[in-house]
Every structure is written in structure tokens, then in C-alpha cells.
Design a protein around this motif. Structure first.
Motif, PDB file in Angstrom:
ATOM      1  N   THR A  35      42.827  31.925 -39.489  1.00  0.00           N
ATOM      2  CA  THR A  35      42.060  32.435 -40.808  1.00  0.00           C
ATOM      3  C   THR A  35      42.318  33.881 -41.029  1.00  0.00           C
ATOM      4  OG1 THR A  35      39.814  32.813 -39.420  1.00  0.00           O
ATOM      5  CG2 THR A  35      40.268  30.664 -40.352  1.00  0.00           C
ATOM      6  N   ALA A  36      42.526  34.548 -40.101  1.00  0.00           N
ATOM      7  CA  ALA A  36      42.676  36.041 -40.525  1.00  0.00           C
ATOM      8  C   ALA A  36      44.207  36.041 -41.069  1.00  0.00           C
ATOM      9  CB  ALA A  36      43.090  36.817 -39.089  1.00  0.00           C
ATOM     10  N   LEU A  37      45.036  35.240 -40.862  1.00  0.00           N
ATOM     11  CA  LEU A  37      46.339  35.288 -41.827  1.00  0.00           C
ATOM     12  C   LEU A  37      45.931  35.136 -43.205  1.00  0.00           C
ATOM     13  CD1 LEU A  37      48.521  32.647 -39.988  1.00  0.00           C
ATOM     14  CD2 LEU A  37      48.912  35.272 -40.013  1.00  0.00           C
ATOM     15  N   VAL A  38      45.223  34.319 -43.490  1.00  0.00           N
ATOM     16  CA  VAL A  38      44.620  34.220 -44.933  1.00  0.00           C
ATOM     17  C   VAL A  38      43.783  35.411 -45.393  1.00  0.00           C
ATOM     18  CG1 VAL A  38      43.403  32.653 -46.666  1.00  0.00           C
ATOM     19  CG2 VAL A  38      44.662  31.675 -44.898  1.00  0.00           C
ATOM     20  N   GLY A  39      42.800  35.757 -44.608  1.00  0.00           N
ATOM     21  CA  GLY A  39      42.084  36.897 -44.804  1.00  0.00           C
ATOM     22  C   GLY A  39      42.857  38.293 -45.041  1.00  0.00           C
ATOM     23  N   LEU A  40      44.203  38.473 -44.265  1.00  0.00           N
ATOM     24  CA  LEU A  40      44.892  39.582 -44.366  1.00  0.00           C
ATOM     25  C   LEU A  40      45.610  39.447 -45.713  1.00  0.00           C
ATOM     26  CD1 LEU A  40      46.200  42.103 -43.500  1.00  0.00           C
ATOM     27  CD2 LEU A  40      47.699  40.848 -42.048  1.00  0.00           C
ATOM     28  N   ALA A  41      46.108  38.406 -46.003  1.00  0.00           N
ATOM     29  CA  ALA A  41      46.671  38.257 -47.353  1.00  0.00           C
ATOM     30  C   ALA A  41      45.782  38.609 -48.549  1.00  0.00           C
ATOM     31  CB  ALA A  41      47.123  36.627 -47.508  1.00  0.00           C
ATOM     32  N   ALA A  42      44.697  38.130 -48.453  1.00  0.00           N
ATOM     33  CA  ALA A  42      43.790  38.495 -49.619  1.00  0.00           C
ATOM     34  C   ALA A  42      43.437  39.850 -49.694  1.00  0.00           C
ATOM     35  CB  ALA A  42      42.485  37.430 -49.409  1.00  0.00           C
ATOM     36  N   GLN A  43      43.276  40.412 -48.477  1.00  0.00           N
ATOM     37  CA  GLN A  43      43.043  42.019 -48.434  1.00  0.00           C
ATOM     38  C   GLN A  43      43.949  42.850 -48.874  1.00  0.00           C
ATOM     39  OE1 GLN A  43      40.381  43.570 -45.307  1.00  0.00           O
ATOM     40  NE2 GLN A  43      42.182  44.752 -44.715  1.00  0.00           N
ATOM     41  N   VAL A  44      45.324  42.495 -48.747  1.00  0.00           N
ATOM     42  CA  VAL A  44      46.530  43.240 -49.122  1.00  0.00           C
ATOM     43  C   VAL A  44      46.478  43.427 -50.568  1.00  0.00           C
ATOM     44  CG1 VAL A  44      47.644  43.771 -46.649  1.00  0.00           C
ATOM     45  CG2 VAL A  44      48.331  41.695 -48.444  1.00  0.00           C
ATOM     46  N   LEU A  45      46.283  41.896 -51.100  1.00  0.00           N
ATOM     47  CA  LEU A  45      46.526  41.698 -52.496  1.00  0.00           C
ATOM     48  C   LEU A  45      45.465  42.515 -52.998  1.00  0.00           C
ATOM     49  CD1 LEU A  45      47.560  38.087 -52.498  1.00  0.00           C
ATOM     50  CD2 LEU A  45      48.935  39.972 -53.074  1.00  0.00           C
ATOM     51  N   GLU A  46      44.160  42.152 -52.819  1.00  0.00           N
ATOM     52  CA  GLU A  46      42.929  42.926 -53.503  1.00  0.00           C
ATOM     53  C   GLU A  46      42.894  44.189 -53.415  1.00  0.00           C
ATOM     54  OE1 GLU A  46      38.075  42.297 -53.636  1.00  0.00           O
ATOM     55  OE2 GLU A  46      38.940  42.799 -51.766  1.00  0.00           O
ATOM     56  N   THR A  47      43.498  44.940 -52.358  1.00  0.00           N
ATOM     57  CA  THR A  47      43.379  46.519 -52.236  1.00  0.00           C
ATOM     58  C   THR A  47      44.323  47.149 -53.344  1.00  0.00           C
ATOM     59  OG1 THR A  47      44.756  46.628 -50.341  1.00  0.00           O
ATOM     60  CG2 THR A  47      42.282  46.436 -50.204  1.00  0.00           C
ATOM     61  N   GLY A  48      45.329  46.099 -53.515  1.00  0.00           N
ATOM     62  CA  GLY A  48      46.636  46.701 -54.175  1.00  0.00           C
ATOM     63  C   GLY A  48      47.845  47.271 -53.366  1.00  0.00           C
ATOM     64  N   GLU A  49      47.717  46.891 -52.169  1.00  0.00           N
ATOM     65  CA  GLU A  49      48.489  47.497 -51.253  1.00  0.00           C
ATOM     66  C   GLU A  49      49.821  46.448 -51.215  1.00  0.00           C
ATOM     67  OE1 GLU A  49      49.236  47.922 -46.342  1.00  0.00           O
ATOM     68  OE2 GLU A  49      47.354  47.239 -47.175  1.00  0.00           O
ATOM     69  N   ALA A  50      49.947  45.436 -51.997  1.00  0.00           N
ATOM     70  CA  ALA A  50      51.050  44.580 -52.230  1.00  0.00           C
ATOM     71  C   ALA A  50      50.785  43.754 -53.419  1.00  0.00           C
ATOM     72  CB  ALA A  50      51.180  43.466 -51.129  1.00  0.00           C
ATOM     73  N   ASP A  51      51.712  43.695 -54.101  1.00  0.00           N
ATOM     74  CA  ASP A  51      51.757  42.651 -55.388  1.00  0.00           C
ATOM     75  C   ASP A  51      52.096  41.207 -54.988  1.00  0.00           C
ATOM     76  OD1 ASP A  51      51.783  45.093 -57.064  1.00  0.00           O
ATOM     77  OD2 ASP A  51      53.814  45.488 -56.693  1.00  0.00           O
ATOM     78  N   HIS A  52      52.540  41.070 -53.674  1.00  0.00           N
ATOM     79  CA  HIS A  52      53.117  39.841 -53.480  1.00  0.00           C
ATOM     80  C   HIS A  52      53.016  39.889 -51.750  1.00  0.00           C
ATOM     81  CE1 HIS A  52      55.354  36.012 -53.780  1.00  0.00           C
ATOM     82  NE2 HIS A  52      56.148  36.382 -52.845  1.00  0.00           N
ATOM     83  N   VAL A  53      52.801  38.499 -51.372  1.00  0.00           N
ATOM     84  CA  VAL A  53      52.524  38.396 -49.766  1.00  0.00           C
ATOM     85  C   VAL A  53      53.552  37.315 -49.407  1.00  0.00           C
ATOM     86  CG1 VAL A  53      51.160  37.649 -47.923  1.00  0.00           C
ATOM     87  CG2 VAL A  53      50.401  39.262 -49.490  1.00  0.00           C
ATOM     88  N   VAL A  54      54.122  37.186 -48.429  1.00  0.00           N
ATOM     89  CA  VAL A  54      55.009  36.314 -47.751  1.00  0.00           C
ATOM     90  C   VAL A  54      54.436  35.988 -46.420  1.00  0.00           C
ATOM     91  CG1 VAL A  54      57.274  35.536 -47.066  1.00  0.00           C
ATOM     92  CG2 VAL A  54      56.882  36.841 -49.059  1.00  0.00           C
ATOM     93  N   LEU A  55      53.944  34.974 -46.373  1.00  0.00           N
ATOM     94  CA  LEU A  55      53.350  34.305 -45.015  1.00  0.00           C
ATOM     95  C   LEU A  55      54.015  33.425 -44.325  1.00  0.00           C
ATOM     96  CD1 LEU A  55      50.722  34.202 -43.394  1.00  0.00           C
ATOM     97  CD2 LEU A  55      50.071  32.396 -44.632  1.00  0.00           C
TER      98      LEU A  55
END
Length: 175
Positions: free
Chosen positions: A112-132
Motif C-alpha cells: 500500500t505504501a507504493l500506491v501512497g508514495l505515487a499519490a504523494q509525489v503526484l499531489e505535491t507536484g514533485e512529479a508529473d508522472h509516476v512509473v511503478l
């Protein structure tokens, strides 16, 4: 466009240790592309590290070269007080449990931390795109299902880290 690459424990386990060809191919591909794999702190713990240590790697982590060379990094702690992060992680736990016919209480927190981290980096604007990058298909599907429901449509790519993927990986995968 800024892309963050997030990896799970299974990706490293499937690589084997630093003396294995798959590990070296992944290392070479990331270094050629000039990117790093980010791991949630829970994944780092699963790999044997201690995210509270002053410097990592720590413990008996089997992939110290990746951390020392910078192509694997440990993410900051997830902001569990953020309703988006806690909601996405709870929803991911339910989806993974349903997909695997397991009780929610036995779902690994690192998944679940994988999904949480993806959401966090997108929401904070740290990334525009995430590759899991994960060997866990239910966790990958949970991320692909949930993030668009929370406003991140077309901003996540799930790559299943199969043996074939690791045997053929090149820097082009990260361009």
C-alpha cells in the motif's frame, strides 16, 4: 515532464544480488538514463535497511551499491495525516485483499505504501508522472485503478518486473 520511478521489494529480489546479470542490467539502464528508483521507507525496511539511520545503507541490506551509487533512493516518510494518502492506501489494501482473496489485515504495508508514495509525489507536484515497477500485479492494478479516481488520470504507468523485463532492460526504458 518530471517522472519518478518507484520500485517494490520484489523488483530487487527478482534481480538477485550485485553479482547477478539482472541486477547489473538494471543498474546499467538506470545509470545510462540518469535516473533513480525511489523506494518507500517500508520497502527499504523489507530490504533490511533502517530509514531512521543517519546514513543508509544499514543493516544487512543486499543492495548497498544501488544506494551508495544513488540509483536507488529512499523516499521521505509518507504523510499519513494527508487524507488523500491515507484514503488511497486504505482503498489499495481493500483492492489487493479482494484481488488475492486474503484478509485486509494480512496485506503487506509495503504494497500500500507504493500506491501512497505515487499519490504523494503526484499531489505535491514533485512529479508529473509516476512509473511503478513491481512484481506485485494486484498492487500495480490497485494503483492504476485508484490514482485516476483521485484526479491523477494518465499520470501513472505500471510496469510488471518479470524476469524477461530484467533480462532485456536498457536505458531506453527510462527515457
Amino acid at each position: 515532464m518530471t517522472t519518478v520511478y518507484i520500485a517494490d521489494t520484489g523488483a530487487f529480489v527478482r534481480c538477485g544480488g550485485p553479482d547477478k546479470d539482472k541486477f547489473q542490467r538494471l543498474r546499467r539502464a538506470l545509470r545510462q538514463a540518469g535516473v533513480s528508483l525511489r523506494v518507500p521507507q517500508r520497502v527499504y525496511k523489507e530490504l533490511g535497511g533502517d530509514p531512521t539511520a543517519d546514513e543508509y545503507p544499514s543493516g544487512n541490506i543486499p543492495h548497498p551499491d544501488g544506494f551508495e551509487e544513488g540509483w536507488i533512493t529512499v523516499a521521505d516518510e509518507l504523510d499519513y495525516t494527508n487524507p488523500l494518502i491515507s484514503t488511497v492506501m486504505d482503498e489499495a489494501r481493500r483492492l489487493i485483499a479482494n484481488a488475492t482473496n486474503r484478509d485486509q489485515d494480512v496485506i503487506e504495508k509495503a504494497d500500500t505504501a507504493l500506491v501512497g508514495l505515487a499519490a504523494q509525489v503526484l499531489e505535491t507536484g514533485e512529479a508529473d508522472h509516476v512509473v511503478l515497477l513491481t512484481t506485485d500485479k494486484p498492487a500495480g492494478r490497485a494503483a492504476k485503478t485508484l490514482l485516476p479516481q483521485h484526479g491523477f488520470r494518465d499520470r501513472l504507468e505500471f510496469r510488471y518486473v518479470s524476469v524477461t523485463y530484467l533480462e532485456t532492460i536498457t536505458g531506453d526504458e527510462f527515457q
